[in-house]
Every structure is written in C-alpha cells, then in structure tokens.
Design a protein around this motif. Structure first.
Motif, short mmCIF file in Angstrom:
data_model
loop_
_atom_site.label_atom_id
_atom_site.label_comp_id
_atom_site.label_asym_id
_atom_site.label_seq_id
_atom_site.Cartn_x
_atom_site.Cartn_y
_atom_site.Cartn_z
N TRP A 1 17.17 -43.03 -13.32
CA TRP A 1 17.77 -42.57 -12.07
C TRP A 1 17.45 -43.55 -10.94
N GLY B 1 19.13 -41.88 -4.57
CA GLY B 1 20.13 -42.18 -3.56
C GLY B 1 21.44 -42.68 -4.13
N SER B 2 21.47 -42.96 -5.43
CA SER B 2 22.72 -43.43 -6.05
C SER B 2 23.72 -42.29 -6.11
N ASP B 3 24.97 -42.64 -6.32
CA ASP B 3 26.03 -41.64 -6.42
C ASP B 3 25.76 -40.67 -7.59
N HIS C 1 22.86 -39.91 -8.90
CA HIS C 1 21.71 -39.08 -8.55
C HIS C 1 22.12 -37.98 -7.58
N ARG C 2 22.94 -38.30 -6.60
CA ARG C 2 23.41 -37.28 -5.63
C ARG C 2 24.25 -36.22 -6.32
N GLN C 3 25.14 -36.64 -7.22
CA GLN C 3 25.97 -35.68 -7.95
C GLN C 3 25.10 -34.76 -8.80
N SER D 1 21.93 -34.04 -8.35
CA SER D 1 21.14 -33.18 -7.46
C SER D 1 21.97 -32.01 -6.95
N ARG D 2 23.22 -32.27 -6.62
CA ARG D 2 24.12 -31.21 -6.15
C ARG D 2 24.33 -30.16 -7.23
#
Length: 160
Positions: A118, A121-123, A125-127, A129-130
């Motif tokens: 991971w 802050g990457s796309d 990782h954000r997806q 996390s959401r």
C-alpha cells in the motif's frame, strides 16, 4: 408434542441460531480482530486472516438468519412479517450480503491491484479505506441490531 414443549423447542432453536450468528460477529469483530492486529507484526497478514474470519462469520450469519426466518415462518406463517424481529433479521441479512458479496470482493481486488504494498495516500489506498470504512459501519450496525435481537424477549414469549 405439547404446546409448552414445542414453544420451548422454538425458543431454544431461536437462541441457538442467534448465539451462533451474533456471538460469532461480536467475537470475531470486537475480540479476535483487534488481537490479530495487535499481536501480528504484519498488518497485511492480520488483515488477510481477519478477512477470512469475517467471511466465515458472514456465511454462518446467512445460514443462521435464513434458518431463523424459516423457523418463524413454519411456526407462525405469514403473520411473522407483521413483527419487527423478522424485518430486523431481513435487514441484517441484507447488510451481510452487501458486505460479503459487494464490499469484500471490491476490497480484495484493490488489495491485489496494490500488490501487497500500500502506498498511503494513493488512489487505491483511498478507495480501499472508503470501502473499509463503509464495511466497518455496516458491521457495527449489524452488531447493534443483533444485540437488539438477543436482548429483546424471544418471539415465542413476546411476539414482536
């Protein structure tokens, strides 16, 4: 079988199914998973093990919830749909289906796309996390609804 004995059988069956489902959710979600993350040095491994446990508990929940509804329908017929307990079990089953067959596969695909590394802050990782946040919120909601079922009077004692 006498009515009193049959009622005791229904109550025991209901309690057994609720114990397996809700107890499993609570133990895996609020006891085992935190221990995994605090004990294992590898967060990816802890997450993989926790994911497998959540999946197993989801399948147990789908079986127990389905059997619970079936038992209530066999006992009370369509009138069971007038009670809040049946609708709460249906809501819990729906949430379990969404988590197991909607969110979990998407989260797994994101993990595979990240290749086990991971980048905060990457796309990806954000997806992830959401989706994980939504999954956690739905799990909390299911846990609270399950506790409501366990703590409320049995449907055979106080039809609801």
């Amino acid at each position: 079988m006498q009515s009193g004995k049959l009622s005791a059988v229904w109550t025991s069956l209901e309690r057994l199914l609720l114990t397996l489902w809700v107890g499993g959710m609570l133990v895996v979600g609020y006891v085992v998973t935190p221990v995994l993350f605090s004990s294992l040095g590898d967060r990816m491994l802890a997450g993989a093990v926790a994911g497998r446990l959540f999946s197993f508990v989801s399948l147990i929940g789908l079986a127990c919830g389905g059997l619970l509804l079936l038992a209530w329908i066999l006992r009370d017929g369509r009138s069971v749909l007038r009670g809040w307990r049946a609708w709460l079990v249906c809501a819990m089953l729906l949430i379990t289906l969404i988590g197991e067959f909607g969110l979990a596969p998407q989260m797994q695909a994101l993990k595979q796309a990240a290749g086990g590394a991971w980048v905060p802050g990457s796309d990806l990782h954000r997806q992830f996390s959401r989706l994980h946040g939504l999954s956690s919120l739905l799990f909390l909601l299911n846990s609270l609804m399950g506790l409501g079922l366990v703590l409320a009077p049995s449907a055979t004692r106080g039809r609801g």
